[in-house]
Design an enzyme around this catalytic site. Structure first.
Site, PDB file in Angstrom:
ATOM      1  N   LYS A   1      40.551   9.083  14.052  1.00 37.41           N
ATOM      2  CA  LYS A   1      40.299   8.116  12.989  1.00 37.41           C
ATOM      3  C   LYS A   1      38.890   7.560  13.060  1.00 37.41           C
ATOM      4  O   LYS A   1      38.426   6.926  12.129  1.00 37.41           O
ATOM      5  CB  LYS A   1      41.340   6.994  13.034  1.00 37.41           C
ATOM      6  CG  LYS A   1      41.474   6.273  14.357  1.00 37.41           C
ATOM      7  CD  LYS A   1      42.765   5.452  14.372  1.00 37.41           C
ATOM      8  CE  LYS A   1      43.032   4.878  15.742  1.00 37.41           C
ATOM      9  NZ  LYS A   1      44.376   4.368  15.903  1.00 37.41           N
TER      10      LYS A   1
ATOM     11  N   LYS B   1      33.744   8.140  25.087  1.00 40.41           N
ATOM     12  CA  LYS B   1      33.402   6.961  24.283  1.00 40.41           C
ATOM     13  C   LYS B   1      32.129   6.309  24.785  1.00 40.41           C
ATOM     14  O   LYS B   1      31.294   5.892  23.997  1.00 40.41           O
ATOM     15  CB  LYS B   1      34.551   5.941  24.288  1.00 40.41           C
ATOM     16  CG  LYS B   1      35.725   6.373  23.432  1.00 40.41           C
ATOM     17  CD  LYS B   1      36.580   5.172  23.036  1.00 40.41           C
ATOM     18  CE  LYS B   1      37.712   5.606  22.122  1.00 40.41           C
ATOM     19  NZ  LYS B   1      38.644   4.514  21.805  1.00 40.41           N
TER      20      LYS B   1
ATOM     21  N   LYS C   1      39.521  17.223  18.459  1.00 36.88           N
ATOM     22  CA  LYS C   1      40.730  16.476  18.083  1.00 36.88           C
ATOM     23  C   LYS C   1      40.494  15.680  16.791  1.00 36.88           C
ATOM     24  O   LYS C   1      39.427  15.101  16.618  1.00 36.88           O
ATOM     25  CB  LYS C   1      41.054  15.499  19.221  1.00 36.88           C
ATOM     26  CG  LYS C   1      42.315  14.698  19.032  1.00 36.88           C
ATOM     27  CD  LYS C   1      42.442  13.598  20.088  1.00 36.88           C
ATOM     28  CE  LYS C   1      41.639  12.372  19.721  1.00 36.88           C
ATOM     29  NZ  LYS C   1      42.004  11.141  20.430  1.00 36.88           N
TER      30      LYS C   1
HETATM   31  P1  AMP Z   1      45.421   5.842  19.144  1.00 32.13           P
HETATM   32  O1  AMP Z   1      45.074   6.043  17.715  1.00 32.13           O
HETATM   33  O2  AMP Z   1      44.334   6.261  20.057  1.00 32.13           O
HETATM   34  O3  AMP Z   1      45.980   4.482  19.416  1.00 32.13           O
HETATM   35  O4  AMP Z   1      46.603   6.867  19.412  1.00 32.13           O
HETATM   36  C1  AMP Z   1      47.942   6.602  19.102  1.00 32.13           C
HETATM   37  C2  AMP Z   1      48.802   7.784  19.441  1.00 32.13           C
HETATM   38  O5  AMP Z   1      48.478   8.903  18.612  1.00 32.13           O
HETATM   39  C3  AMP Z   1      48.642   8.278  20.878  1.00 32.13           C
HETATM   40  O6  AMP Z   1      49.906   8.637  21.380  1.00 32.13           O
HETATM   41  C4  AMP Z   1      47.763   9.489  20.741  1.00 32.13           C
HETATM   42  O7  AMP Z   1      47.980  10.414  21.770  1.00 32.13           O
HETATM   43  C5  AMP Z   1      48.213  10.052  19.406  1.00 32.13           C
HETATM   44  N1  AMP Z   1      47.146  10.835  18.756  1.00 32.13           N
HETATM   45  C6  AMP Z   1      45.927  10.383  18.386  1.00 32.13           C
HETATM   46  N2  AMP Z   1      45.206  11.370  17.809  1.00 32.13           N
HETATM   47  C7  AMP Z   1      46.003  12.482  17.818  1.00 32.13           C
HETATM   48  C8  AMP Z   1      45.832  13.835  17.367  1.00 32.13           C
HETATM   49  N3  AMP Z   1      44.708  14.247  16.771  1.00 32.13           N
HETATM   50  N4  AMP Z   1      46.861  14.688  17.555  1.00 32.13           N
HETATM   51  C9  AMP Z   1      48.009  14.291  18.131  1.00 32.13           C
HETATM   52  N5  AMP Z   1      48.226  13.044  18.584  1.00 32.13           N
HETATM   53  C10 AMP Z   1      47.247  12.134  18.430  1.00 32.13           C
END
Ligand code: AMP
Ligand code: TRP
Length: 337
Positions: A203, A116, A200
């Site tokens: 969003k 980031k 990966k």
């Molecule tokens: P965040 O959007 O960073 O708050 O992530 C929320 C949850 O979603 C966390 O447990 C991440 O590890 C999971 N996560 C985010 N992106 C992915 C992805 N592409 N595949 C699987 N898990 C994800």
């Protein structure tokens, strides 16, 4: 009494963008599965979201939307504690205490920080919050004496750091925190970008075709899947040489339970068109009912308010108990009552 003997789960999602199917398959879907067996705390981590700039009105909208998504995805408000992180001030307070027990070296080694911060250029414009973020995450987890943290693979390193910070504090003072374990699903822990399947799914990507949002309309979902990057081999096979196809197979497997072998057999000799169509349908079948519930829930702000109010009360009670212990051990004078 029964509550006390259950093991504790804590997890959270940041309201920093619209949720993707990666968040759903990597995290949320598993939370739903775990809710009967554990005493679960599911948090909308708004304090984390402001590590990068947020438009206030979008942050407000997304925070409520994520809470609605938790409920619509099947997390039962009667059985689980759902709350908004900034409503429980112990998170910010504990985070400071742990910050003073963490090292800049270990924080700047975190992969997510490196990724980031490299996007923002020189360090004068990188917020210190981005560096300290995993300490706040450790505070989230440790305040609840958490046993298990269900997350996607990208959070594994942060969880290891949380364990190290907990052990360091326990050794420096006396046993205060339970050491949490990660719970990372076997399949779906890393859903990949639909356009660049070695990355990966995120969003924060600039290209909307690279992700499926939880709230994408059915036609959009089907179109995005039909445009997903595959390869020129034309064989539906689970192999590292075909990362695009592998990713779509993983999505199908986590949604329908069909094994990779079954999927390979089913589409043998058929190219990718029917396979992609079925992946699109499987996603829509899963998400459409959730989307309808989210829309209904968002019309009933009072109901949502009732849930996050009760959640914050319960969470504050538990979190403050741990926070007091931390303060006392550090040597702070207890507040006179
Ligand atoms: P965040 O959007 O960073 O708050 O992530 C929320 C949850 O979603 C966390 O447990 C991440 O590890 C999971 N996560 C985010 N992106 C992915 C992805 N592409 N595949 C699987 N898990 C994800
Ligand atoms: N850092 C996590 C992410 O970006 C979100 C998060 C914050 C979290 N606090 C947490 C996840 C505590 C699990 C437990 O995905």
């Amino acid at each position: 009494m029964e509550e006390q003997s259950k093991k504790v789960i804590f997890s959270g999602i940041q309201p920093s963008g619209n949720l993707t199917i990666g968040n759903y398959l990597g995290a949320l879907k598993n939370w739903v599965k775990l809710q009967d067996e554990y005493d679960c705390y599911y948090c909308v981590v708004d304090l984390h979201a402001i590590t990068v700039k947020q438009e206030p009105k979008d942050l407000r909208r997304r925070t409520l939307e994520i809470l609605a998504i938790y409920i619509a995805a099947g997390i039962d408000p009667e059985k689980n504690t759902m709350f908004i992180q900034s409503h429980v001030s112990a998170h910010s307070e504990a985070s400071w205490l742990l910050t003073c027990n963490s090292y800049v070296g270990e924080l700047s080694r975190m992969t997510q920080y490196k990724d980031k911060s490299s996007k923002y250029g020189n360090s004068t414009s990188i917020s210190a919050g981005l560096l300290n973020y995993p300490v706040l995450m450790a505070a989230d987890i440790l305040l609840y004496q958490t046993d298990l943290v269900p997350v996607g693979l990208d959070q594994k390193q942060h969880l290891e750091l949380a364990r190290n910070i907990a052990e360091r504090f326990n050794n420096a003072y006396s046993p205060t925190f339970k050491i949490p374990d990660p719970y990372i699903p076997k399949e779906g822990s890393k859903i990949m970008d639909l356009q660049e399947p070695l990355k990966k799914m995120s969003k924060s990507s600039d290209n909307p075709n690279s992700y499926i949002l939880l709230m994408d309309p059915p036609e959009v979902i089907k179109k995005k899947i039909s445009r997903a990057v595959t390869d020129s081999l034309g064989i539906v096979k689970y192999s590292d040489e075909q990362p695009g196809v592998k990713n779509l197979m993983t999505i199908l497997n986590t949604l329908t339970g069909e094994t990779f072998e079954d999927i390979e057999k089913k589409y043998e000799g058929q190219g990718y068109a029917k396979f992609k169509e079925d992946v699109g349908i499987a996603i829509v079948n899963e998400l459409e009912p959730i989307q309808n519930k989210v829309k209904k829930l968002l019309e009933d702000k009072e109901y949502l308010e009732k849930i996050y109010k009760a959640g914050a009360e319960k969470a504050s009670y538990v979190a403050n108990k741990t926070l007091r212990k931390m303060q006392k051990k550090i040597g702070f004078i207890p507040v006179a009552r």
